[in-house]
Design a protein around this motif. Structure first.
Motif, short mmCIF file in Angstrom:
data_model
loop_
_atom_site.label_atom_id
_atom_site.label_comp_id
_atom_site.label_asym_id
_atom_site.label_seq_id
_atom_site.Cartn_x
_atom_site.Cartn_y
_atom_site.Cartn_z
N UNK A 55 24.15 25.14 47.32
CA UNK A 55 23.85 25.08 45.91
C UNK A 55 22.99 23.89 45.32
N UNK A 56 22.38 23.95 44.18
CA UNK A 56 21.66 22.90 43.82
C UNK A 56 22.82 21.84 43.15
N UNK A 57 22.31 20.62 42.95
CA UNK A 57 23.12 19.63 42.31
C UNK A 57 23.43 19.93 40.85
N UNK A 58 22.62 20.63 39.97
CA UNK A 58 22.61 21.24 38.72
C UNK A 58 23.57 22.14 38.62
N UNK B 216 30.04 28.38 42.18
CA UNK B 216 31.53 28.38 41.92
C UNK B 216 32.19 28.34 43.33
N UNK B 217 31.58 29.22 44.41
CA UNK B 217 32.44 29.29 45.58
C UNK B 217 32.69 28.16 46.35
N UNK B 218 31.66 27.02 46.21
CA UNK B 218 31.74 25.64 46.68
C UNK B 218 32.83 24.90 45.85
N UNK B 219 32.86 24.96 44.83
CA UNK B 219 33.96 24.12 44.18
C UNK B 219 35.35 24.70 44.55
N UNK B 220 35.42 26.02 44.53
CA UNK B 220 36.75 26.69 45.03
C UNK B 220 37.16 26.33 46.39
N UNK C 27 32.84 24.05 34.53
CA UNK C 27 33.57 25.17 34.26
C UNK C 27 34.95 25.10 34.93
N UNK C 28 35.21 24.32 36.21
CA UNK C 28 36.10 24.40 36.96
C UNK C 28 37.29 23.42 36.08
N UNK D 185 34.26 10.51 34.62
CA UNK D 185 34.58 9.88 35.97
C UNK D 185 34.88 10.96 36.96
N UNK D 186 35.95 11.67 36.76
CA UNK D 186 36.46 12.75 37.30
C UNK D 186 35.34 13.70 37.71
N UNK D 187 34.58 13.91 36.78
CA UNK D 187 33.39 14.99 37.03
C UNK D 187 32.56 14.34 38.05
N UNK D 188 32.23 13.07 37.79
CA UNK D 188 31.08 12.67 38.80
C UNK D 188 31.83 12.38 40.24
N UNK D 189 33.14 12.25 40.14
CA UNK D 189 33.71 12.13 41.61
C UNK D 189 33.95 13.32 42.27
N UNK D 190 34.28 14.43 41.38
CA UNK D 190 34.26 15.91 42.19
C UNK D 190 32.88 16.40 42.52
N UNK D 191 31.84 15.90 41.73
CA UNK D 191 30.59 16.48 41.89
C UNK D 191 30.14 15.92 43.59
N UNK D 192 30.59 14.70 43.72
CA UNK D 192 29.95 13.84 44.86
C UNK D 192 30.75 14.47 46.03
N UNK D 193 32.16 15.07 45.79
CA UNK D 193 32.78 15.40 46.92
C UNK D 193 31.99 16.70 47.24
N UNK D 194 32.00 17.51 45.96
CA UNK D 194 31.32 19.06 46.48
C UNK D 194 29.86 18.98 47.10
N UNK D 195 28.96 17.89 46.76
CA UNK D 195 27.92 17.87 47.46
C UNK D 195 28.00 17.41 48.84
N UNK D 196 28.93 16.58 49.03
CA UNK D 196 29.16 16.40 50.41
C UNK D 196 29.93 17.59 51.29
#
Length: 315
Positions: free
Chosen positions: A9-12, A51-55, A20-21, A82-93
């Motif tokens: 999925x894209x970053x957006x 959503x599947x990636x975050x799960x 949502x999570x 800050x937590x949103x940014x951290x989770x987004x970076x982890x999700x992209x990884x």
């Protein structure tokens, strides 16, 4: 039979999924917010991917307490951002690493021997994993697919927000399509077994998919990759494991020990001379040692322990 693939999925999209999570894990989440999340999820197949990636990321962090791994879930303001940014970076990884399996046993959801767990899937369906189970999830715009690699699961389907998107469980022997239902699927040596608790399912063997067998509520079926077994009544205790119980009604001791061994690390065997003794009862799966001790009281047997991980029931 090929399995659908989920592209990155894209970053957006990931950012929206993360938001949502966090919302859904807030202590004050409302029913209206749940409905809004379902509307967002159903609006675009790409949302399902994100959503599947975050799960999946959440499951990769499942060994760490949620309030430690994601302390921002119940907080607001700067900490939440800050937590949103951290989770987004982890999700992209996680997206970058999605194509690389660290071992043949790495799957989307898994349990160790003796462990059970519950998972909520992107569409709201519930998945319960029994001991030593491995599952992959492959949702796309056309179907919702659960791939059972090992073990046993109980599936409770939810109404999907995307039209005409069936939910199926794929095993090495074929596919089980849910018809709005609750059902148990277990892998046996060279076979798959399904017990239907609510509504019905359709079973198609892998090598003869033109052969379709409907299994209704209260029925069970065992099938191979090229043939279907006979319908039979589903046993009332087929999902007792979800309550942490093993229910035996006039079982052979050998069969009981074989089932009990699924939940115990190491070797647990039964001597031939006591294999045909009969046993009945409801047994707590979180106390295997207690069960073994009680066997010596209720039956003419003894449990010989050669080590912590090696036990044998003898006369």
């Amino acid at each position: 039979m090929s399995s659908p693939q989920i592209g990155p999925p894209s970053t957006a999209q990931l950012q929206a999924a993360v938001q949502w999570y966090l919302t859904l894990n807030d202590a004050d989440v409302s029913p209206e917010q749940h409905l809004a999340w379902q509307d967002w999820l159903g609006a675009d197949p790409e949302h399902v991917k994100a959503w599947a990636r975050i799960e999946k990321l959440q499951q990769q962090l499942c060994g760490v307490p949620r309030d430690v791994a994601l302390p921002i879930l119940s907080q607001m303001g700067v900490q939440r951002r800050q937590g949103l940014k951290m989770l987004l970076v982890l999700a992209a990884g996680a997206t970058v690493l999605a194509g690389y399996r660290i071992s043949p046993y790495h799957t989307d959801f898994a349990t160790r021997t003796g462990e059970r767990r519950q998972v909520t899937l992107p569409d709201g369906s519930r998945l319960e994993l029994n001991t030593d189970t491995r599952v992959d999830i492959a949702y796309n715009a056309q179907e919702r697919l659960i791939l059972l690699r090992r073990g046993e699961i109980l599936v409770t389907t939810a109404t999907d927000r995307l039209p005409a998107r069936p939910l199926s469980v794929e095993t090495p022997q074929g596919r089980i399509r849910a018809l709005g239902t609750r059902f148990d699927v277990r892998l046996l040596p060279g076979l798959s077994s399904v017990h239907v608790q609510q509504h019905a399912v359709e079973v198609r063997p892998r090598d003869t998919p033109q052969h379709i067998q409907r299994v209704d509520e209260g029925q069970a079926l065992t099938f191979g990759s090229s043939q279907l077994g006979n319908l039979r009544p589903a046993t009332a205790d087929s999902s007792a494991w979800t309550q942490g119980l093993l229910v035996a009604i006039d079982w052979r001791l050998g069969d009981f020990v074989g089932e009990l061994a699924r939940y115990r690390v190491g070797y647990l065997g039964c001597a031939d001379e006591v294999r045909d003794l009969r046993i009945s009862g409801a047994f707590r799966l979180d106390d295997i040692d207690g069960i073994l001790a009680n066997l010596q009281v209720s039956l003419p047997v003894k449990v010989r322990h050669f080590s912590r991980y090696w036990a044998r029931i003898e006369a």
